[in-house]
Design a protein around this motif. Structure first.
Motif, PDB file in Angstrom:
ATOM      1  N   VAL A 241       0.822  -1.210   0.000  1.00 25.01           N
ATOM      2  CA  VAL A 241       0.000   0.000   0.000  1.00 25.01           C
ATOM      3  C   VAL A 241       0.861   1.267   0.000  1.00 25.01           C
ATOM      4  N   LEU A 242       2.181   1.106   0.036  1.00 26.88           N
ATOM      5  CA  LEU A 242       3.078   2.260   0.127  1.00 26.88           C
ATOM      6  C   LEU A 242       3.614   2.699  -1.228  1.00 26.88           C
ATOM      7  N   HIS A 243       2.969   2.275  -2.323  1.00 28.15           N
ATOM      8  CA  HIS A 243       3.538   2.594  -3.633  1.00 28.15           C
ATOM      9  C   HIS A 243       3.565   4.101  -3.889  1.00 28.15           C
ATOM     10  N   GLY A 244       2.560   4.839  -3.439  1.00 30.73           N
ATOM     11  CA  GLY A 244       2.559   6.286  -3.622  1.00 30.73           C
ATOM     12  C   GLY A 244       3.654   6.968  -2.821  1.00 30.73           C
ATOM     13  N   ALA A 245       3.805   6.564  -1.555  1.00 29.10           N
ATOM     14  CA  ALA A 245       4.840   7.164  -0.705  1.00 29.10           C
ATOM     15  C   ALA A 245       6.235   6.838  -1.219  1.00 29.10           C
ATOM     16  N   LEU A 246       6.433   5.625  -1.712  1.00 30.95           N
ATOM     17  CA  LEU A 246       7.755   5.268  -2.245  1.00 30.95           C
ATOM     18  C   LEU A 246       8.081   6.041  -3.521  1.00 30.95           C
ATOM     19  N   PHE A 247       7.083   6.286  -4.328  1.00 29.74           N
ATOM     20  CA  PHE A 247       7.323   7.072  -5.545  1.00 29.74           C
ATOM     21  C   PHE A 247       7.743   8.499  -5.189  1.00 29.74           C
ATOM     22  N   VAL A 248       7.074   9.079  -4.216  1.00 29.91           N
ATOM     23  CA  VAL A 248       7.441  10.427  -3.780  1.00 29.91           C
ATOM     24  C   VAL A 248       8.856  10.432  -3.194  1.00 29.91           C
ATOM     25  N   ALA A 249       9.196   9.379  -2.435  1.00 32.76           N
ATOM     26  CA  ALA A 249      10.532   9.292  -1.844  1.00 32.76           C
ATOM     27  C   ALA A 249      11.612   9.208  -2.914  1.00 32.76           C
ATOM     28  N   VAL A 250      11.345   8.471  -4.003  1.00 31.53           N
ATOM     29  CA  VAL A 250      12.323   8.374  -5.090  1.00 31.53           C
ATOM     30  C   VAL A 250      12.496   9.722  -5.784  1.00 31.53           C
ATOM     31  N   ILE A 251      11.409  10.464  -5.971  1.00 32.35           N
ATOM     32  CA  ILE A 251      11.514  11.792  -6.585  1.00 32.35           C
ATOM     33  C   ILE A 251      12.349  12.729  -5.713  1.00 32.35           C
ATOM     34  N   ILE A 252      12.116  12.686  -4.395  1.00 29.19           N
ATOM     35  CA  ILE A 252      12.906  13.526  -3.481  1.00 29.19           C
ATOM     36  C   ILE A 252      14.378  13.110  -3.509  1.00 29.19           C
ATOM     37  N   LEU A 253      14.633  11.794  -3.551  1.00 23.61           N
ATOM     38  CA  LEU A 253      16.011  11.319  -3.621  1.00 23.61           C
ATOM     39  C   LEU A 253      16.692  11.781  -4.900  1.00 23.61           C
ATOM     40  N   LEU A 254      15.945  11.790  -6.011  1.00 20.90           N
ATOM     41  CA  LEU A 254      16.515  12.269  -7.274  1.00 20.90           C
ATOM     42  C   LEU A 254      16.878  13.745  -7.187  1.00 20.90           C
ATOM     43  N   MET A 255      15.994  14.559  -6.604  1.00 20.33           N
ATOM     44  CA  MET A 255      16.298  15.978  -6.444  1.00 20.33           C
ATOM     45  C   MET A 255      17.512  16.189  -5.531  1.00 20.33           C
ATOM     46  N   PHE A 256      17.585  15.382  -4.477  1.00 19.27           N
ATOM     47  CA  PHE A 256      18.718  15.480  -3.561  1.00 19.27           C
ATOM     48  C   PHE A 256      20.018  15.089  -4.268  1.00 19.27           C
ATOM     49  N   GLY A 257      19.950  14.068  -5.128  1.00 24.42           N
ATOM     50  CA  GLY A 257      21.136  13.658  -5.883  1.00 24.42           C
ATOM     51  C   GLY A 257      21.620  14.732  -6.827  1.00 24.42           C
ATOM     52  N   ILE A 258      20.679  15.442  -7.489  1.00 23.90           N
ATOM     53  CA  ILE A 258      21.080  16.541  -8.361  1.00 23.90           C
ATOM     54  C   ILE A 258      21.721  17.665  -7.543  1.00 23.90           C
ATOM     55  N   LEU A 259      21.209  17.873  -6.308  1.00 22.65           N
ATOM     56  CA  LEU A 259      21.778  18.908  -5.449  1.00 22.65           C
ATOM     57  C   LEU A 259      23.206  18.575  -5.022  1.00 22.65           C
ATOM     58  N   THR A 260      23.477  17.297  -4.781  1.00 21.49           N
ATOM     59  CA  THR A 260      24.830  16.907  -4.362  1.00 21.49           C
ATOM     60  C   THR A 260      25.862  17.072  -5.465  1.00 21.49           C
ATOM     61  N   ILE A 261      25.418  17.177  -6.730  1.00 23.60           N
ATOM     62  CA  ILE A 261      26.363  17.412  -7.823  1.00 23.60           C
ATOM     63  C   ILE A 261      26.998  18.798  -7.692  1.00 23.60           C
ATOM     64  N   PHE A 262      26.202  19.755  -7.249  1.00 24.63           N
ATOM     65  CA  PHE A 262      26.690  21.137  -7.167  1.00 24.63           C
ATOM     66  C   PHE A 262      27.240  21.477  -5.780  1.00 24.63           C
TER      67      PHE A 262
END
Length: 332
Positions: A241-262
């Motif tokens: 039942v956590l598929h929505g929350a996990l999708f949001v978590a992956v999007i946040i992780l992607l944004m955080f990964g782009i931030l760590t590049i800079f």
């Protein structure tokens, strides 16, 4: 004119069809009678309905309560198709509890069949997953411990980028095209090519680290994945039942990964890798329960064994990469 002859056992039959067929004394043909095919049926009897039920052949005419033979009495259910014979013998031909016994037997048979199919599906998924992991571990060991291969890969970085592009293209094809991941042998060919390309990407990345660090990351990943798989099999919590929350978590992780590049820094990289390992650990439990089905809210169809193995493989690969990153950062 239509002449009639006596056929033994069949009544009177006309020799040819005339304008009055099947009524010899009529000048019009019966429009509702079926066409003549071979020997025609005998002339209809007076008062006989050619449909159901058959004419009464007893001595006296049927009374108001007469029930034609072969028809169950009012209020009783005929036997269900496929019901066990023992239930019919226990409850009679039209017993009151016959339908309940038959329904219970069919439900139990359906549950047994579904459980058998699901168990075979799980065995197939883990067999494919073990083959994928063996190919990947073999490539990592070759790139890490074989010095000529390691030097060649470091001097030809285009191998890494070509493998990365192939990984993305093959992943999109298998995720978006149902026929690609369901139709054999195409699904196995695409999965093998994807595993080979992903293995080269992982092996190239692992060759940048020390051999003992890579070996430690492999051991921790194996222990974590084994523990999470056992937990997913035994727990009563439904992670599907956590598929929505996990999708949001992956999007946040992607944004955080782009931030760590800079924004470079050991702490930023350590936090990013720790969050990634945590999120994909939950994803591993989620995908395992999706494969199990049963009591969980959502499940994967048994026809999607390639897709299920691909999900588990990607979860394990991401956990390995983030653990390897944590080990590399802590060792500077």
């Amino acid at each position: 004119m239509t002449t009639w002859q006596n056929t033994p056992g069949s009544g009177y039959y006309p020799q040819q069809q005339g304008p009055g067929y099947p009524y010899p004394n009529s000048n019009q043909q019966n429009p509702g009678y079926p066409p003549n095919q071979g020997y025609p049926p005998p002339p209809p009897q007076e008062g006989y309905n050619p449909g159901y039920p058959p004419p009464y052949t007893g001595g006296n005419p049927p009374g108001p309560g007469f029930i034609p033979p072969g028809v169950p009495p009012y209020g009783q259910v005929p036997p269900m198709a496929g019901a066990p014979i023992g239930a019919a013998q226990q409850s009679g031909m039209y017993g009151s509890n016959y339908g309940e016994d038959a329904l219970e037997g069919e439900v139990k048979g359906f549950e047994f069949s579904d459980k058998t199919i699901r168990n075979g599906f799980i065995r197939k998924v883990y067999s494919i997953l073990m083959c994928q992991l063996l190919i990947t571990v073999s490539l990592i060991a070759t790139f890490v411990y074989h010095r000529p291969t390691q030097k060649w890969v470091h001097s030809h970085q285009e191998v890494f980028w070509i493998s990365l592009v192939m990984t993305l293209v093959l992943l999109i094809c298998m995720a978006c095209c149902t026929s690609v991941r369901r139709k054999p042998p195409m699904n196995f060919i695409f999965l093998f090519l994807f595993t080979l390309a992903e293995g080269i990407v992982l092996a190239t990345a692992a060759s940048m680290y020390e051999a003992d660090g890579v070996l430690l990351a492999v051991g921790i990943t194996a222990a974590v994945c084994l523990g999470l798989t056992i937990f997913a099999f035994q727990t009563k919590w439904d992670f599907t039942v956590l598929h929505g929350a996990l999708f949001v978590a992956v999007i946040i992780l992607l944004m955080f990964g782009i931030l760590t590049i800079f924004i470079h820094g050991k702490i930023m990289t350590l936090v990013y890798a720790s969050l990634g390992a945590l999120i994909f650990s939950i994803y591993l439990v989620y995908d395992t329960q999706m494969m199990l089905g049963g009591k969980h809210k959502y499940s994967i169809s048994p026809e999607e064994y390639i897709f299920a193995a691909l999900n588990l493989y990607l979860d394990i690969v991401n956990i390995f990469l983030y653990i390897l990153t944590i080990i590399g950062v802590t060792r500077n």
